[in-house]
Design an enzyme around this catalytic site. Structure first.
Site, PDB file in Angstrom:
ATOM      1  N   ASP A  53      -3.676  -5.584   2.078  1.00  0.00           N
ATOM      2  CA  ASP A  53      -4.822  -5.067   1.336  1.00  0.00           C
ATOM      3  C   ASP A  53      -5.019  -5.843   0.031  1.00  0.00           C
ATOM      4  O   ASP A  53      -4.064  -6.355  -0.545  1.00  0.00           O
ATOM      5  CB  ASP A  53      -4.579  -3.579   1.039  1.00  0.00           C
ATOM      6  CG  ASP A  53      -5.742  -2.918   0.348  1.00  0.00           C
ATOM      7  OD1 ASP A  53      -6.821  -2.836   0.963  1.00  0.00           O
ATOM      8  OD2 ASP A  53      -5.574  -2.479  -0.808  1.00  0.00           O
ATOM      9  N   GLU A  90      -6.812  -9.237   3.210  1.00  0.00           N
ATOM     10  CA  GLU A  90      -8.175  -8.858   2.851  1.00  0.00           C
ATOM     11  C   GLU A  90      -8.643  -9.790   1.739  1.00  0.00           C
ATOM     12  O   GLU A  90      -8.279  -9.627   0.584  1.00  0.00           O
ATOM     13  CB  GLU A  90      -8.222  -7.403   2.383  1.00  0.00           C
ATOM     14  CG  GLU A  90      -9.629  -6.940   2.033  1.00  0.00           C
ATOM     15  CD  GLU A  90      -9.660  -5.600   1.335  1.00  0.00           C
ATOM     16  OE1 GLU A  90     -10.704  -4.929   1.416  1.00  0.00           O
ATOM     17  OE2 GLU A  90      -8.648  -5.221   0.698  1.00  0.00           O
TER      18      GLU A  90
END
Length: 626
Positions: A346, A375
């Protein structure tokens, strides 16, 4: 003490007094185990390459600042003990020899006149590294991505857990918990696998003991506890085992950049420097350019990396060696404990990039087939490529294998389907920039996720456009990821984000619409479910897609043609983004069509010759035949 008095009955009273005096002045009270001392990591494993482990001990009832710590276990030794400004913590560096056997290591923790024993498991390795877990994810895979709280409630008894801060349970509120869990996911693996998916990725399953908005899972409060409202450690292990028995894979969603505000490492930090501190609240500037801008101001880069993402998520200080050890060891422990196959990271671009390289390398060193993708929500292909393995000749070289490919979404399939006949040129151009990546097939391509508007809404609630997007997703280079509910035309715009995180139809008892049984679905919804299943399962055995190459032709008047091919198979993909039908002729694509006399429409099964018509707003997939 009773034994002493029995002995005392056989000796003189004077001697007894001496014995008791000596006992009271020199002996230490001893607790067999100390439940108020916790260890992080909570266990480790024999024969790991990462055999020098830093065990962080924490207690809110025992002063550990001056503790004497010993252990006596064959093949294990203490190298160093670190104290912190907060007496609740001590870090113990241990080294585990290859000769060490599985068992229970007893840490003898002496503080003043009290000695506590902490039992710490040293476990056997999980069997099947690289074949049954830590297998990695590649373009032969198809990822189904879901939010456990919003997919299915398989165990209503864990909907609320006493003692946790968020006691909400209200399906009518997009911000409250809804009760979905890991048992609910496991109950519907037949459906997920039936879609053609080979891999499951879920939003984080680690404990989020925050006061509210815990449905997404990105605010960890204890790295070594699986969310009890999802079923805890046992349910996660069962789900992992169930996936692997089916030949499927499991991706874990990792968060290094931040933790939840109520994480014990924030509320009761070992030292102030475990999280980035600012005189006043300072948010990241969301400018990834500051990592590579040759003209950057260092203050801007510091704010990008060290600024907090949001007030509820303090930013971790990766330059602290203790923080780095804590996070890397948790990653390794998770893979080994739960049998993880892939690692999604993330908010990748907000991390310290040198720390991320170190962490990525630790995973590959221990698990050579393990793959990670980050990400990387950036503003261009070049910016995105900076954060992954690339072909740039620059001072910093990332070792991240792949990115969540926002560029083929924002500058690719979205404009291709929404910006008229010129929009498809943006898709062509974005893919032409793949020369920047070391291996673009490791990028994860997608149509939407939990942070953005649903693809069906993005494409104007157009079934033909969504079909085109799905066909592109299943045939373009990279690893396709489908967000739960896309296949059943779930819609919603991301302002607020709760509208794109609604419950999956049929995941709760009594739902009037049930995707799993198709009860209550509209004709369009049924058609889309079957369409995704058709292409998802075709893709599994399509060698040209799962391991082949790609050729694309310059779009003309909204017609975009690309091929996936290898020595065994060639698939012609014809995307007609215009409002009129288009005629195609193999003669215009002889570089890839030479020697073929026709083909078969993958969706309809109809045969075609070297000439055919592609209807408006259609992506026609043709498997060529000789």
């Amino acid at each position: 003490m009773k034994n002493l008095f029995r002995i005392g009955s056989l000796i003189t009273a004077f001697t007894l007094i001496l014995i008791l005096s000596s006992f009271s002045s020199n002996a230490k009270s001893f607790n067999t185990t100390e439940p108020n001392i916790k260890a992080y990591p909570s266990s480790w494993f024999v024969q790991m390459k990462w055999n020098k482990v830093q065990v962080l001990l924490r207690s809110t009832s025992v002063n550990l600042s001056n503790a004497t710590i010993k252990l006596n276990y064959p093949g294990v030794k203490i190298n160093k003990v670190h104290n912190f400004s907060n007496s609740h913590y001590v870090a113990v560096d241990i080294e585990i020899a290859n000769t060490a056997k599985p068992g229970i290591i007893a840490f003898d923790i002496t503080t003043g006149a009290v000695s506590n024993k902490l039992e710490w498991p040293l476990q056997s390795r999980r069997p099947g590294k690289g074949t049954q877990f830590a297998q990695g994810v590649n373009q032969s895979d198809f990822i189904y991505f879901l939010m456990p709280d919003r997919f299915s409630n398989g165990n209503a008894t864990n909907d609320r857990i006493a003692g946790l801060k968020d006691q909400s349970l209200n399906r009518d509120s997009i911000y409250d918990r809804h009760g979905g869990d890991l048992q609910g996911v496991q109950n519907h693996l037949d459906y997920i696998q039936g879609m053609g998916a080979t891999t499951l990725w879920m939003t984080p399953v680690i404990e989020n003991d925050m006061p509210n908005r815990t449905e997404h899972g990105y605010a960890f409060t204890d790295h070594y506890t699986i969310e009890k409202r999802f079923g805890g450690d046992a349910a996660y292990l069962q789900l992992s085992d169930a996936l692997h028995k089916r030949g499927m894979k499991l991706i874990q969603d990792a968060v290094y950049n931040h933790v939840g505000l109520y994480h014990f490492l924030v509320q009761d930090a070992p030292d102030p420097n475990w999280v980035h501190q600012w005189p006043t609240y300072t948010q990241t500037n969301y400018k990834e350019q500051t990592f590579f801008d040759p003209y950057k101001a260092s203050v801007n880069n510091k704010r990008m990396e060290a600024g907090w993402f949001v007030p509820q998520m303090p930013d971790m200080n990766h330059q602290s060696e203790f923080v780095a050890q804590f996070l890397i060891q948790h990653a390794l422990w998770s893979i080994e404990t739960f049998g993880i196959d892939g690692w999604r990271i993330d908010t990748y671009i907000y991390n310290d990039v040198n720390f991320m390289n170190r962490c990525n390398q630790a995973l590959v060193d221990e698990y050579p087939k393990m793959t990670s993708f980050g990400e990387c929500w950036t503003n261009s292909v070049a910016n995105q490529a900076y954060f992954v393995e690339n072909n740039f000749n620059i001072p910093f070289k990332s070792n991240l294998q792949g990115a969540v490919d926002f560029q083929t979404l924002f500058n690719g399939i979205q404009p291709a389907l929404n910006e008229g006949t010129d929009g498809v040129n943006k898709l062509y151009n974005t893919l032409s920039n793949d020369f920047m990546y070391k291996d673009p097939t490791r990028n994860v391509i997608f149509l939407d996720n939990h942070d953005m508007s649903r693809s069906f809404s993005t494409f104007g609630n157009s079934v033909p456009k969504l079909k085109m997007a799905i066909a592109w997703l299943m045939t373009c280079r990279g690893i396709p990821q489908l967000y739960y509910g896309t296949e059943v035309l779930m819609k919603g715009f991301s302002n607020p984000d709760g509208l794109v995180r609604l419950d999956f139809p049929g995941g709760w008892a009594g739902d009037q619409k049930n995707t799993f049984t198709e009860m209550g679905l509209t004709p369009d919804e049924k058609e889309m479910v079957h369409y995704v299943k058709k292409l998802g399962n075709f893709r599994k055995t399509a060698s040209s897609i799962t391991g082949g190459k790609m050729t694309q032709y310059v779009p003309e008047n909204g017609l975009y043609v690309y091929f996936r091919y290898d020595q065994k198979q060639t698939i012609m993909c014809v995307m007609n983004t215009s409002s009129t039908d288009k005629n195609i002729d193999f003669v215009n694509y002889t570089e890839r069509t030479a020697g073929f006399k026709g083909g078969m429409d993958i969706v309809s099964g109809e045969k075609t010759g070297t000439k055919c018509t592609v209807p408006a707003q259609t992506l026609k997939l043709i498997e060529l035949t000789k």
